[in-house]
Design an enzyme around this catalytic site. Structure first.
Site, PDB file in Angstrom:
ATOM      1  N   GLY A   1       0.827  -1.300  -0.010  1.00  0.00           N
ATOM      2  CA  GLY A   1       0.001  -0.014   0.070  1.00  0.00           C
ATOM      3  C   GLY A   1       0.862   1.279   0.121  1.00  0.00           C
TER       4      GLY A   1
ATOM      5  CD  GLN B   1       3.359   6.007   2.556  1.00  0.00           C
ATOM      6  OE1 GLN B   1       2.421   5.215   2.105  1.00  0.00           O
ATOM      7  NE2 GLN B   1       4.390   5.137   3.147  1.00  0.00           N
TER       8      GLN B   1
ATOM      9  CB  CYS C   1       5.319   2.394   7.499  1.00  0.00           C
ATOM     10  SG  CYS C   1       4.899   3.792   6.468  1.00  0.00           S
ATOM     11  CG  LEU C   2       6.552   1.032   1.382  1.00  0.00           C
ATOM     12  CD1 LEU C   2       5.743   1.188   0.125  1.00  0.00           C
ATOM     13  CD2 LEU C   2       7.794  -0.094   1.287  1.00  0.00           C
TER      14      LEU C   2
ATOM     15  CG  HIS D   1      -0.541   1.374   7.492  1.00  0.00           C
ATOM     16  ND1 HIS D   1       0.345   0.880   8.257  1.00  0.00           N
ATOM     17  CD2 HIS D   1       0.189   2.296   6.298  1.00  0.00           C
ATOM     18  CE1 HIS D   1       1.809   1.357   7.872  1.00  0.00           C
ATOM     19  NE2 HIS D   1       1.663   2.168   6.873  1.00  0.00           N
ATOM     20  CD  GLU D   2      -0.958   2.564   2.869  1.00  0.00           C
ATOM     21  OE1 GLU D   2      -0.760   3.652   2.534  1.00  0.00           O
ATOM     22  OE2 GLU D   2      -0.121   1.463   3.133  1.00  0.00           O
TER      23      GLU D   2
ATOM     24  CG  HIS E   1       0.471   6.750   5.454  1.00  0.00           C
ATOM     25  ND1 HIS E   1       1.551   7.383   5.852  1.00  0.00           N
ATOM     26  CD2 HIS E   1       0.637   5.473   5.233  1.00  0.00           C
ATOM     27  CE1 HIS E   1       2.347   6.655   5.983  1.00  0.00           C
ATOM     28  NE2 HIS E   1       1.964   5.256   5.654  1.00  0.00           N
TER      29      HIS E   1
HETATM   30 ZN    ZN Z   1       2.777   3.450   5.737  1.00  0.00          ZN
END
Ligand code: ZN
Length: 179
Positions: free
Chosen positions: A58, A63, A103-104, A145-146, A149
């Protein structure tokens, strides 16, 4: 509200730089999308390209430095279609699940996070069409999670203060090259 399919303008899809913890864009309250124009299509393409390049499941627009309410996901399950959500809202939530999450934007760190077990998310697709997703398990976790963000919330905000301090300490000690 539909994109003009008769005039597809060629635009190279780009893998964008993923912003890391410490970048203020990750803490912004993202704004709603109002126009399903070429810029939005380009943003969605870049999000997908960047997510796959980073081997993520995701990725949310902030991000890659764009504070608008859009994310893409693909939990790599043959039974679950990859998707795009614009202006998503969690309209139902029930139960709990506890799993390790990463998380990226905070590479190298992961921790057990408690989330809702099942969620129903409503929003729009990339062309403004209504979307409703009823999700459990990993997809439910990913959508939560997304969605976080888009409100400037990161998974490290959802662990105990002690765990968060430990994670931030580890992050500050990590060399840039490890990220
Ligand atoms: Zn994330």
């Amino acid at each position: 509200m539909r994109r003009d399919a008769a005039a597809p303008e060629q635009r190279p899809v780009t893998v964008r730089k993923i912003r890391f913890l410490g970048d203020p864009v990750l803490r912004e309250m993202c704004r709603e999308v109002e126009s399903f124009d070429e810029d939005l299509q380009a943003l969605v393409d870049d999000l997908q390209e960047t997510m796959y390049a980073a081997d993520g499941i995701g990725l949310a627009a902030p991000q890659i430095g764009v504070p608008v309410r859009v994310f893409v996901y693909d939990v790599r399950d043959e039974e679950i279609e990859p998707g795009v959500l614009v202006n998503p809202r969690i309209v139902e939530a029930s139960g709990t699940q506890r799993e390790v999450e990463g998380c990226l934007s905070i590479p190298g760190l992961d921790e057990v996070v408690e989330r809702k077990g099942r969620v129903v998310v409503e929003g729009l697709g990339r062309n403004g069409e209504p979307v409703r997703i009823d999700a459990e398990g990993l997809l439910s976790r990913c959508l939560q999670h997304e969605s976080d963000h888009l409100d400037g919330v990161l998974f490290i905000d959802r662990v105990s203060p002690l765990k968060r301090r430990m994670l931030l300490k580890k992050w500050s000690k990590m060399d840039e090259s490890e990220r």
